[in-house]
Design a protein around this motif. Structure first.
Motif, PDB file in Angstrom:
ATOM      1  N   ARG A 180    -164.558 -24.667  37.144  1.00 25.77           N
ATOM      2  CA  ARG A 180    -165.637 -24.648  38.127  1.00 25.77           C
ATOM      3  C   ARG A 180    -166.577 -23.464  37.961  1.00 25.77           C
ATOM      4  O   ARG A 180    -166.170 -22.379  37.589  1.00 25.77           O
ATOM      5  N   ARG A 181    -167.830 -23.776  38.273  1.00 26.20           N
ATOM      6  CA  ARG A 181    -168.808 -22.692  38.399  1.00 26.20           C
ATOM      7  C   ARG A 181    -168.836 -22.407  39.896  1.00 26.20           C
ATOM      8  O   ARG A 181    -169.491 -23.126  40.674  1.00 26.20           O
ATOM      9  N   ALA A 182    -168.072 -21.414  40.304  1.00 24.50           N
ATOM     10  CA  ALA A 182    -167.846 -21.233  41.739  1.00 24.50           C
ATOM     11  C   ALA A 182    -167.957 -19.773  42.133  1.00 24.50           C
ATOM     12  O   ALA A 182    -167.862 -18.875  41.296  1.00 24.50           O
ATOM     13  N   LEU A 183    -168.175 -19.568  43.417  1.00 22.46           N
ATOM     14  CA  LEU A 183    -168.290 -18.213  43.961  1.00 22.46           C
ATOM     15  C   LEU A 183    -167.274 -18.066  45.088  1.00 22.46           C
ATOM     16  O   LEU A 183    -167.194 -18.922  45.961  1.00 22.46           O
ATOM     17  N   ILE A 184    -166.500 -16.994  45.018  1.00 27.82           N
ATOM     18  CA  ILE A 184    -165.566 -16.717  46.110  1.00 27.82           C
ATOM     19  C   ILE A 184    -165.894 -15.346  46.677  1.00 27.82           C
ATOM     20  O   ILE A 184    -165.999 -14.377  45.932  1.00 27.82           O
ATOM     21  N   ALA A 185    -166.082 -15.302  47.985  1.00 31.01           N
ATOM     22  CA  ALA A 185    -166.276 -14.008  48.629  1.00 31.01           C
ATOM     23  C   ALA A 185    -165.003 -13.674  49.389  1.00 31.01           C
ATOM     24  O   ALA A 185    -164.499 -14.487  50.155  1.00 31.01           O
ATOM     25  N   LEU A 186    -164.466 -12.495  49.142  1.00 36.50           N
ATOM     26  CA  LEU A 186    -163.273 -12.032  49.863  1.00 36.50           C
ATOM     27  C   LEU A 186    -163.737 -10.951  50.828  1.00 36.50           C
ATOM     28  O   LEU A 186    -164.195  -9.886  50.405  1.00 36.50           O
ATOM     29  N   ASP A 187    -163.629 -11.249  52.118  1.00 39.25           N
ATOM     30  CA  ASP A 187    -164.204 -10.341  53.109  1.00 39.25           C
ATOM     31  C   ASP A 187    -163.139  -9.451  53.731  1.00 39.25           C
ATOM     32  O   ASP A 187    -162.101  -9.943  54.164  1.00 39.25           O
ATOM     33  N   ASN A 188    -163.414  -8.183  53.794  1.00 42.79           N
ATOM     34  CA  ASN A 188    -162.508  -7.179  54.365  1.00 42.79           C
ATOM     35  C   ASN A 188    -161.199  -7.056  53.576  1.00 42.79           C
ATOM     36  O   ASN A 188    -160.128  -7.437  54.034  1.00 42.79           O
ATOM     37  N   CYS A 189    -161.340  -6.500  52.391  1.00 43.98           N
ATOM     38  CA  CYS A 189    -160.176  -6.367  51.494  1.00 43.98           C
ATOM     39  C   CYS A 189    -159.431  -5.047  51.655  1.00 43.98           C
ATOM     40  O   CYS A 189    -158.367  -4.873  51.070  1.00 43.98           O
ATOM     41  N   GLU A 190    -160.011  -4.100  52.421  1.00 44.78           N
ATOM     42  CA  GLU A 190    -159.503  -2.721  52.351  1.00 44.78           C
ATOM     43  C   GLU A 190    -158.007  -2.569  52.611  1.00 44.78           C
ATOM     44  O   GLU A 190    -157.343  -1.754  51.989  1.00 44.78           O
ATOM     45  N   HIS A 191    -157.451  -3.367  53.519  1.00 44.78           N
ATOM     46  CA  HIS A 191    -156.031  -3.167  53.841  1.00 44.78           C
ATOM     47  C   HIS A 191    -155.114  -3.935  52.885  1.00 44.78           C
ATOM     48  O   HIS A 191    -153.900  -3.884  53.014  1.00 44.78           O
ATOM     49  N   LEU A 192    -155.719  -4.700  51.954  1.00 45.98           N
ATOM     50  CA  LEU A 192    -154.921  -5.487  51.011  1.00 45.98           C
ATOM     51  C   LEU A 192    -155.430  -5.226  49.605  1.00 45.98           C
ATOM     52  O   LEU A 192    -155.473  -6.119  48.762  1.00 45.98           O
ATOM     53  N   ILE A 193    -155.843  -3.995  49.379  1.00 42.89           N
ATOM     54  CA  ILE A 193    -156.665  -3.705  48.213  1.00 42.89           C
ATOM     55  C   ILE A 193    -155.970  -4.084  46.894  1.00 42.89           C
ATOM     56  O   ILE A 193    -156.577  -4.711  46.029  1.00 42.89           O
ATOM     57  N   ASP A 194    -154.670  -3.764  46.783  1.00 41.39           N
ATOM     58  CA  ASP A 194    -153.993  -4.056  45.512  1.00 41.39           C
ATOM     59  C   ASP A 194    -153.852  -5.555  45.294  1.00 41.39           C
ATOM     60  O   ASP A 194    -154.110  -6.065  44.206  1.00 41.39           O
ATOM     61  N   ALA A 195    -153.459  -6.250  46.364  1.00 40.63           N
ATOM     62  CA  ALA A 195    -153.277  -7.701  46.232  1.00 40.63           C
ATOM     63  C   ALA A 195    -154.600  -8.385  45.901  1.00 40.63           C
ATOM     64  O   ALA A 195    -154.656  -9.304  45.079  1.00 40.63           O
ATOM     65  N   CYS A 196    -155.682  -7.916  46.514  1.00 42.92           N
ATOM     66  CA  CYS A 196    -156.996  -8.515  46.237  1.00 42.92           C
ATOM     67  C   CYS A 196    -157.408  -8.226  44.794  1.00 42.92           C
ATOM     68  O   CYS A 196    -157.992  -9.068  44.116  1.00 42.92           O
ATOM     69  N   ALA A 197    -157.110  -7.001  44.346  1.00 44.22           N
ATOM     70  CA  ALA A 197    -157.467  -6.632  42.979  1.00 44.22           C
ATOM     71  C   ALA A 197    -156.718  -7.535  41.993  1.00 44.22           C
ATOM     72  O   ALA A 197    -157.308  -8.097  41.064  1.00 44.22           O
ATOM     73  N   VAL A 198    -155.425  -7.702  42.224  1.00 44.09           N
ATOM     74  CA  VAL A 198    -154.629  -8.523  41.307  1.00 44.09           C
ATOM     75  C   VAL A 198    -155.125  -9.970  41.320  1.00 44.09           C
ATOM     76  O   VAL A 198    -155.358 -10.586  40.274  1.00 44.09           O
ATOM     77  N   ALA A 199    -155.316 -10.517  42.521  1.00 47.15           N
ATOM     78  CA  ALA A 199    -155.731 -11.928  42.608  1.00 47.15           C
ATOM     79  C   ALA A 199    -157.094 -12.120  41.959  1.00 47.15           C
ATOM     80  O   ALA A 199    -157.298 -13.060  41.175  1.00 47.15           O
ATOM     81  N   SER A 200    -158.035 -11.222  42.223  1.00 45.32           N
ATOM     82  CA  SER A 200    -159.358 -11.480  41.666  1.00 45.32           C
ATOM     83  C   SER A 200    -159.359 -11.280  40.150  1.00 45.32           C
ATOM     84  O   SER A 200    -159.991 -12.050  39.431  1.00 45.32           O
ATOM     85  N   GLN A 201    -158.598 -10.308  39.663  1.00 45.94           N
ATOM     86  CA  GLN A 201    -158.505 -10.137  38.210  1.00 45.94           C
ATOM     87  C   GLN A 201    -157.994 -11.406  37.540  1.00 45.94           C
ATOM     88  O   GLN A 201    -158.540 -11.884  36.561  1.00 45.94           O
ATOM     89  N   LEU A 202    -156.909 -11.924  38.134  1.00 45.62           N
ATOM     90  CA  LEU A 202    -156.272 -13.083  37.523  1.00 45.62           C
ATOM     91  C   LEU A 202    -157.210 -14.300  37.529  1.00 45.62           C
ATOM     92  O   LEU A 202    -157.361 -15.000  36.527  1.00 45.62           O
ATOM     93  N   LEU A 203    -157.859 -14.503  38.659  1.00 40.67           N
ATOM     94  CA  LEU A 203    -158.736 -15.676  38.760  1.00 40.67           C
ATOM     95  C   LEU A 203    -159.955 -15.518  37.849  1.00 40.67           C
ATOM     96  O   LEU A 203    -160.375 -16.463  37.189  1.00 40.67           O
ATOM     97  N   LEU A 204    -160.498 -14.298  37.799  1.00 38.88           N
ATOM     98  CA  LEU A 204    -161.665 -14.082  36.933  1.00 38.88           C
ATOM     99  C   LEU A 204    -161.297 -14.278  35.465  1.00 38.88           C
ATOM    100  O   LEU A 204    -162.080 -14.817  34.682  1.00 38.88           O
TER     101      LEU A 204
END
Ligand SMILES: Nc1ncnc2c1ncn2[C@@H]1O[C@H](COP(=O)(O)OP(=O)(O)OP(=O)(O)O)[C@@H](O)[C@H]1O
Ligand SMILES: [Mg+2]
Length: 838
Positions: A108-132
């Motif tokens: 997919r040519r898709a856009l995901i916005a993750l809003d308010n990541c500060e309290h889950l910063i590591d998990a968001c970093a891992v998930a977005s790295q993997l998906l990207l």
């Protein structure tokens, strides 16, 4: 923003001010930044800016743009589950959810916005790295108070709203700065007629400067214009901030500004307003009645009369400390911005009230979900619309439920948590959130089961078994047996019957017909003795399937009709849809298409109401198969396309494989044997990879026979090529090629797109534009134009609540969760219509 752009409401409740320069800059930056983080202190406006950025970019993402709100999520391990649930991807048996998610996003040519990541910063970093890394066409935008620190991240600092230049003497120019415009807008809402003019512009500018242009602080100050003059606000703030600027500088400056602004606003509240304000911090969001039931009464820090709560809540909303907004059912719910809620929670702790208020909240939640579950499961008489409403209620309460469960896990309260899980189980099962449900139950069971009452543990084990059926039938069987013993000992007949029904299904999956029949009979005996017709109907359906397996079609039909009648008698249409689907399959197998079609169509209508995507995909596939047999190839293609897209959107491998088989059958029927062989080969290879049983040999033979004219070598070559296709490539081939083989115009095309019938109609013709009604299409048009519910209501002469209901229906039908997705879908439709000349 799950309350803003995303599916819960998808609407901004007040005007968005300014930010033209910022948006211009970001739009230029975004295409080159696969991971873009909008960074800044609390209340600076990251979420609102991201919302508008995503809205502006959505059209460039043909496969969708999603806004995923993480503020209320407390467990890092659930980040992937949250993204998946917003996008509409469900876990597959035996695979990590993140892998299914990556597969679903890969093409997919898709856009995901993750809003308010500060309290889950590591998990968001891992998930977005993997998906990207796995989805080259994906872009991720995050908002966070600190950077994610992932490779290729572009960090963009969100500035405060622009302030007037200190040297400017031109009042009109001063009033045009973003900060003052925001003040004017919010003050105008608090006190109609308020305007900035020569008399007050200096005071307003002083206020905005005092709070450094931080939008949340401006809103809090502006809310007071009803009771204080702007000069008074400016003077009081100035005092406060003089203190602030001399105080110890430990926190970042804008954070201190905001904190001081909230303090200031809080201190101006009356004492009962302060009491309610802090107690509200236990909710993720709440309707009035919940605030009354939970926050009223005597706690450590004081008493609050229930009858006063409406007025106090209105007063807090007037001060911008709580935000009222309509939910998908058109009813008002309130919430707090995260920063404000954190502050309120601190105040609650200072008053020594958290334990008492949480305990009362959990009592309320348990009572309420158990009441709702009894309605949903037809344990009490109610209409189907009341039962559908239960699903909507659970959707509205999901934030509170997750929060209560998190608290239970953290505080070792397994009993309360499991009771909540048991009540939520039907929603998890229907909507395919197996992993989420299983995760909560496992987490709670791991706290230890020794002190749990038998009925709670028994029901929880049966619920856990039901959640495991699709992924691990053997495990499901073990849980169900353990649960059955406890439920029998305790006399919980509903749960004992449910356990027996589940054991019957486990045996059916394993091909043990006699054992399955014995369990189903036992379920009927227990349930009919208890007047539990839901389980009697369920067991009849299983016995019907067993009869069909042994070739006794008349008995299968009789039992299916019994199941249907029982479900209708108790107005549990979910059970009726399951029975109809079974009867549809049965009629189709005997080539009684005139009977099969209306069964599927009626089931589909019900399934759409409760967003049961996996079963919807099955119904559509059945309708498509019938269309092939009637030589209505374009109709078949429409059904198969919707079916396979649904399966793909839920990440269901088996659904996609069945879809490829269907397209292969269509290709054979349409005289395209080369395509048929490739698709059948792709389906076979994917079955093998997923260790699923092979397709019936007769089906493969039909495909190969149809391709005999191509010659043995060519067929082998095509089979090899098909086997090498990935699931996405095979789906893309099926959709593109079958599109080409269908006639571009002519009678069958125009009939297949007749607006007169929908897939839900007994006629079984698909309706264009996602099965939307004319009114819904009209509303889509308004959403595309960016109108809010109130504006749509004005334009169409209907109430905003009706608009909210239509929007919720549209989202359910399209399987999307935000207004942006509706707009993106409409853009996709326009593009398709353009291509096909419709
Ligand atoms: N450009 C704007 N126009 C109108 N209102 C705004 C604007 N920017 C921010 N606001 C308002 O200011 C408040 C804070 O904004 P927002 O929630 O976007 O901040 P945030 O940076 O995401 O905060 P947090 O870090 O707490 O998530 C909200 O009430 C929001 O509606
Ligand atoms: Mg935010």
């Amino acid at each position: 923003m799950e309350q803003g752009v995303h599916g819960d409401a998808g609407e901004e409740l007040n005007a968005f001010i300014g930010r033209e320069r910022e948006l211009g800059e970001l739009r230029l930056l975004a295409p080159g930044a696969r991971a873009l983080t909008l960074c800044g202190s609390g209340g600076i406006g990251k979420t609102r800016l991201a919302l508008h950025l995503v809205a502006g970019l959505a059209a460039s993402f043909p496969d969708g743009a999603w806004f995923v709100e993480l503020a209320d999520l407390r467990q890092p391990e659930l980040v992937a589950a949250r993204i998946a649930s917003v996008i509409g991807v469900i876990e597959e048996p035996g695979r990590p959810l993140i892998a299914t998610l990556a597969d679903a996003l890969r093409p997919r040519r898709a856009l995901i916005a993750l809003d308010n990541c500060e309290h889950l910063i590591d998990a968001c970093a891992v998930a977005s790295q993997l998906l990207l890394a796995s989805a080259p066409g994906l872009q991720v935008i995050t908002t966070s108070r600190e950077p994610l620190r992932v490779a290729a991240e572009t960090v963009w600092q969100v500035p405060p709203l622009s302030l007037p230049s200190p040297c400017s003497g031109d009042e009109a120019e001063i009033a045009q700065s973003d900060a003052l415009r925001l003040f004017a807008d919010r003050a105008g809402a608090a006190k109609p007629g308020f305007a900035i003019g020569p008399a007050n512009v200096a005071a307003v500018a002083a206020i905005c400067r005092a709070v450094d242009g931080v939008p949340l602080a401006i809103e809090l100050a502006a809310a007071w214009v009803r009771v204080l003059s702007v000069e008074q606000i400016a003077a009081r703030l100035a005092d406060r901030f003089r203190l602030l600027h001399t105080a110890e500088r430990t926190a970042p400056p804008r954070h201190r500004t905001l904190r001081a602004a909230i303090d200031w606003s809080h201190d101006l509240l009356t004492s009962p307003e302060q009491v309610l304000f802090r107690r509200l911090s236990v909710f993720a969001s709440w309707p009035l009645e919940m605030a009354e039931q939970v926050c009223g009464g005597q706690f450590a820090g004081g008493d609050l009369a229930v009858r006063d709560i409406l007025d106090l809540l209105t007063a807090l909303a007037d001060k911008s400390l709580v935000l009222p907004e309509p939910d998908a059912r058109g009813q008002i719910r309130y919430r707090m911005l995260d920063t404000i809620r954190d502050y309120a929670a601190e105040r609650l702790a200072e008053a020594n009230e958290p334990d008492q208020v949480h305990a009362k909240f959990h009592d309320y939640v348990v009572r309420e979900v158990e009441r709702l579950a009894a309605i949903g499961m037809a344990l009490v008489p109610a209409s189907w619309s009341a039962r559908v409403d239960v699903f909507r209620r659970f959707e509205a309460e999901i934030g509170n439920l997750r929060q209560a469960l998190t608290y239970c896990v953290a505080n070792g309260d397994a009993e309360t948590g499991l009771r909540i899980c048991v009540a939520m189980r039907p929603v998890w099962i229907v909507q395919g959130s197996f992993a989420e449900g299983a995760g909560w139950i496992d987490g709670l069971l791991s706290l230890g089961t020794s002190g749990l009452p038998d009925n709670v543990l028994g029901a929880a084990l049966v619920g856990r078994a039901q959640l495991a059926l699709a992924t691990d039938p053997a495990e499901a069987g073990r849980h169900a047996k353990a649960g059955l013993e406890l439920c029998r000992a305790d006399g919980s007949e509903f749960w004992a019957a449910s356990a027996l029904n589940l054991l019957a299904e486990v045996a059916l999956h394993a091909g043990q017909a006699a054992e399955a029949a014995a369990h189903a009979d036992a379920a009927i005996a227990v349930a009919s003795g208890a007047g539990d017709w839901f389980n009697v109907g369920y067991a009849s359906g299983t016995l019907g399937t067993l009869a069909a397996y042994r070739g006794d079609l008349a008995e299968a039909r009789r039992l299916g009709e019994t199941a249907l009648q029982i479900a209708r008698d108790i107005d549990q249409q979910w059970g009726a849809a399951r029975a109809l689907l079974g009867l549809g399959d049965l009629a189709r197998l005997t080539e009684d298409y005139a009977a099969a079609r209306p069964h599927y169509a009626a089931a589909l209508d019900i399934l759409r109401e409760v967003s049961a995507r996996p079963e919807m995909a099955r119904c559509l596939a059945g309708l498509g198969r019938i269309a092939i047999s009637q030589a209505e190839y374009d109709v078949a293609r429409s059904y198969f396309s919707e079916s396979v897209q649904l399966s793909r959107s839920t990440g269901s491998r088996i659904g996609v494989i069945r879809g490829l088989d269907s397209f292969a059958a269509l290709a054979t029927a349409q005289g395209n044997p080369a395509l048929a062989v490739q698709l059948a080969a792709a389906a076979a290879a994917l079955r093998e990879a997923a260790t699923l049983p092979e397709a019936p040999a007769t089906r493969t033979k039909r495909t190969l026979d149809g391709a005999a004219e191509l010659g043995q070598d060519a067929v082998e070559e095509l089979w090899r090529a098909g086997s090498a296709l990935s699931s996405d490539a095979a789906v893309a081939l099926a959709l593109a090629e079958s599109d080409r083989s269908s006639s571009p115009s002519g009678p069958s095309t125009s009939r297949s797109h007749s607006a007169a019938a929908s897939p839900g109609d007994p006629g079984g013709q698909p309706q264009p534009a996602g099965g939307l009604t004319a009114r819904e299409r009209e509303i889509v048009g308004c959403v595309v134009r960016g109108l809010r519910n109130s504006a749509i209501a004005d334009e169409l002469g209907i109430s905003p609540a009706t608009v909210a209901r239509h929007v919720a229906n549209i989202m359910r039908k399209l399987g999307v969760s935000s207004r942006h997705q509706i707009a993106a879908w409409a853009a996709g439709q326009a593009a398709t219509d353009g291509r096909t000349g419709r």
